[in-house]
Design an enzyme around this catalytic site. Structure first.
Site, PDB file in Angstrom:
ATOM      1  N   GLU A 191      63.287  64.875 153.291  1.00 30.28           N
ATOM      2  CA  GLU A 191      62.903  64.673 151.895  1.00 30.28           C
ATOM      3  C   GLU A 191      62.682  63.194 151.597  1.00 30.28           C
ATOM      4  OE1 GLU A 191      62.245  67.128 149.562  1.00 30.28           O
ATOM      5  OE2 GLU A 191      62.330  68.288 151.417  1.00 30.28           O
ATOM      6  N   TRP A 222      59.315  62.425 152.935  1.00 30.65           N
ATOM      7  CA  TRP A 222      58.286  62.910 152.009  1.00 30.65           C
ATOM      8  C   TRP A 222      58.020  61.860 150.932  1.00 30.65           C
ATOM      9  CZ3 TRP A 222      54.584  66.392 151.567  1.00 30.65           C
ATOM     10  CH2 TRP A 222      54.651  67.586 152.293  1.00 30.65           C
ATOM     11  N   TRP A 272      38.912  74.231 134.901  1.00 34.11           N
ATOM     12  CA  TRP A 272      40.193  74.572 134.283  1.00 34.11           C
ATOM     13  C   TRP A 272      39.975  75.109 132.875  1.00 34.11           C
ATOM     14  CZ3 TRP A 272      43.831  74.555 137.820  1.00 34.11           C
ATOM     15  CH2 TRP A 272      43.774  73.657 138.884  1.00 34.11           C
ATOM     16  N   ASN A 318      64.265  70.731 141.984  1.00 36.78           N
ATOM     17  CA  ASN A 318      63.018  70.615 142.752  1.00 36.78           C
ATOM     18  C   ASN A 318      62.331  71.956 142.984  1.00 36.78           C
ATOM     19  OD1 ASN A 318      61.156  68.864 144.302  1.00 36.78           O
ATOM     20  ND2 ASN A 318      61.791  70.182 145.996  1.00 36.78           N
ATOM     21  N   TRP A 378      46.151  70.486 136.484  1.00 36.52           N
ATOM     22  CA  TRP A 378      47.407  69.915 136.952  1.00 36.52           C
ATOM     23  C   TRP A 378      47.715  68.565 136.309  1.00 36.52           C
ATOM     24  CZ3 TRP A 378      47.020  65.148 139.304  1.00 36.52           C
ATOM     25  CH2 TRP A 378      45.780  64.792 139.832  1.00 36.52           C
ATOM     26  N   TRP A 429      52.517  67.524 142.133  1.00 38.09           N
ATOM     27  CA  TRP A 429      51.590  68.320 141.328  1.00 38.09           C
ATOM     28  C   TRP A 429      50.332  68.678 142.110  1.00 38.09           C
ATOM     29  CZ3 TRP A 429      51.700  71.098 137.040  1.00 38.09           C
ATOM     30  CH2 TRP A 429      52.845  70.974 136.228  1.00 38.09           C
TER      31      TRP A 429
END
Length: 479
Positions: free
Chosen positions: A281, A284, A312, A350, A368, A391
């Site tokens: 993590e 990341w 969208w 998360n 988004w 996102w």
């Protein structure tokens, strides 16, 4: 030859230990000042009651106290750093300004402007890597390119660390403390929240630990649970995460210390699978920072350009759906409880960040970027690189994102990760009388809900079909 005096500009590094810029300034200078600028270009756009400002304010009080213990003091300014830093450097007569890198596009532009102003006045500007282990071009593909898939990046990151563990060496401050500039007879007082134009938030009520000491307590507690992290992290009603994200954001902890501690734990045979997953993590986090640095267009556009062609939902109906999502009244309990969590506490689990992002983009068909902006306004731990990366992952428009046809089912997620409804009941007490089976899809319950919990604003199966049609555009070759 040592500099006569220098100024250390604190930004996303609110601590007085293992601090690269501070260490380098103390080594290079006879006298070192420290400053934090309450940046009005950021603060002016925030609500007058903001937990992040509260967190910074409390953390700076600890920094100031620690500097005083070491013989120095903290200067604060309230304004635009582009003006404040060169002006303060002139006022103090320093020869150089030291700081740590910030990788966000606006911050990079700000630093370029400050550096030019300093250089024009005959002063130096030094910036260092501090908030990550590896940055910019330090982790590249074998062909010298930038990674866009996480797992190969992670493998290269771990290989680089194994080859050069010296990157984890701490940058000690105390041995060089004699070089701190002593405080004047009347040391400057830290501004109050009111003087900054803000009101106290519910930070204390939420018992969110602040500052260096708060980060240390959280990390010590997490180390007692880290072995179970790989499983516990997915269940929002369980104490699984480290809860350190806001401390990463404001640098009240040292990432070198964290990585070094976890690796030492593993070398002693501890930490289990959870330690390895938590380290992933952290990687990341660095992956997304690297992506933002090399691909700044992601701030306002899709990492994968084809996804910018998605149509969208817009207009009054979409606005109402978005408002329902923001306010936690979608009719899907796990989604609503998660949104109430962020609204009330400034934090979201998360697993739930992925669930609500998938719901907004793929159940409601809303851009988004609208969700990202909402998180940016409400998250205590808002970090542009990680927020944007998360996102875009959820909307399938980002690097190494989930395929667009993989769409989280909010009911299935609820049944799997909050099976007994403990998390849901914490934020939606009006559903507390429902059984563990009923609580995930209340509209199917055979009894009426006296509290008037809303029905689903969309039906997931129907929304999924519309999403697959909406995303068909990404499969068509560019004209």
């Amino acid at each position: 030859m040592k500099l006569t005096s220098s100024l250390v500009w604190l930004r996303r590094d609110l601590r007085v230990f293992d601090h690269v810029a501070l260490h380098q300034a103390l080594l290079a200078s006879e006298r070192v000042y420290c400053v934090f600028v309450y940046d009005t270009t950021i603060l002016n756009d925030l609500p007058r009651c903001d937990r992040r400002v509260d967190f910074i304010h409390a953390s700076l009080a600890e920094v100031a106290a620690e500097l005083q213990q070491l013989g120095g003091y903290l200067i604060t300014r309230h304004g635009d750093p582009v003006d404040e830093i060169p002006a303060l450097a002139e006022e103090l007569g320093v020869q150089a300004v030291f700081c740590n890198h910030d990788y966000e596009p606006q911050a990079i532009a700000r630093d370029v402007t400050v550096a030019k102003a300093l250089h024009a006045a005959g002063r130096r500007f030094h910036s260092y890597k501090d908030q990550v282990i590896f940055e910019k071009n330090e982790i590249l593909t074998q062909g010298g390119g930038v990674f866009s898939v996480f797992t190969p990046y992670k493998n290269a990151w771990l290989k680089r660390l194994a080859a050069d563990p010296s990157v984890l060496t701490p940058y000690n401050i105390e041995p060089h403390a004699a070089h701190f500039a002593p405080p004047p007879k009347r040391p400057p007082k830290l501004p109050t929240l009111a003087e900054l134009g803000f009101e106290p938030s519910n930070l204390k009520e939420l018992k969110i630990p602040t500052g260096m000491s708060g980060a240390a307590r959280l990390f010590d507690d997490f180390l007692t649970r880290i072995a179970d992290y790989n499983v516990a992290r997915d269940y929002p009603a369980v104490k699984g995460p480290s809860y350190l994200s806001v401390h990463f954001r404001f640098g009240t902890l040292s990432v070198r210390h964290l990585v070094r501690t976890v690796l030492d734990l593993q070398e002693r045979g501890g930490g289990g699978e959870g330690a390895a997953v938590w380290l992933s993590e952290l990687i990341w986090r660095e992956f997304y920072a690297m992506i933002l640095y090399h691909h700044p267009h992601v701030v306002s556009a899709a990492f994968k350009p084809a996804y910018d062609a998605i149509a969208w939902e817009t207009g009054p109906e979409a606005d109402e759906l978005f408002a329902a999502w923001c306010e936690g009244r979608t009719g899907y309990p796990l989604v609503d409880a998660a949104m109430l969590q962020i609204n009330q506490t400034g934090w979201m689990h998360n697993r739930l960040r992925m669930v609500v992002a998938s719901f907004l983009t793929k159940d409601l068909g809303i851009d988004w970027r609208r969700g990202e902006a909402y998180f940016a306004l409400h998250l205590n731990d808002f970090d542009l690189a990680s927020n944007n990366g998360g996102w875009q992952w959820a909307s399938s428009s980002g690097c190494d994102a989930q395929p667009y046809f993989r769409i989280f089912n909010p009911v299935a997620q609820s049944e799997k990760f909050d099976a007994e409804g403990k998390f849901i009941r914490r934020y939606l007490p009006q559903l507390k009388e429902l059984s563990n089976k009923e609580i995930h899809a209340p509209w199917l319950a055979p009894r009426m809900l006296s509290a008037g919990y809303p029905p689903p604003i969309v039906m997931h199966d129907e929304a999924r079909k519309r999403t697959l049609e909406r995303y068909e555009v990404v499969k068509k070759p560019a004209a």
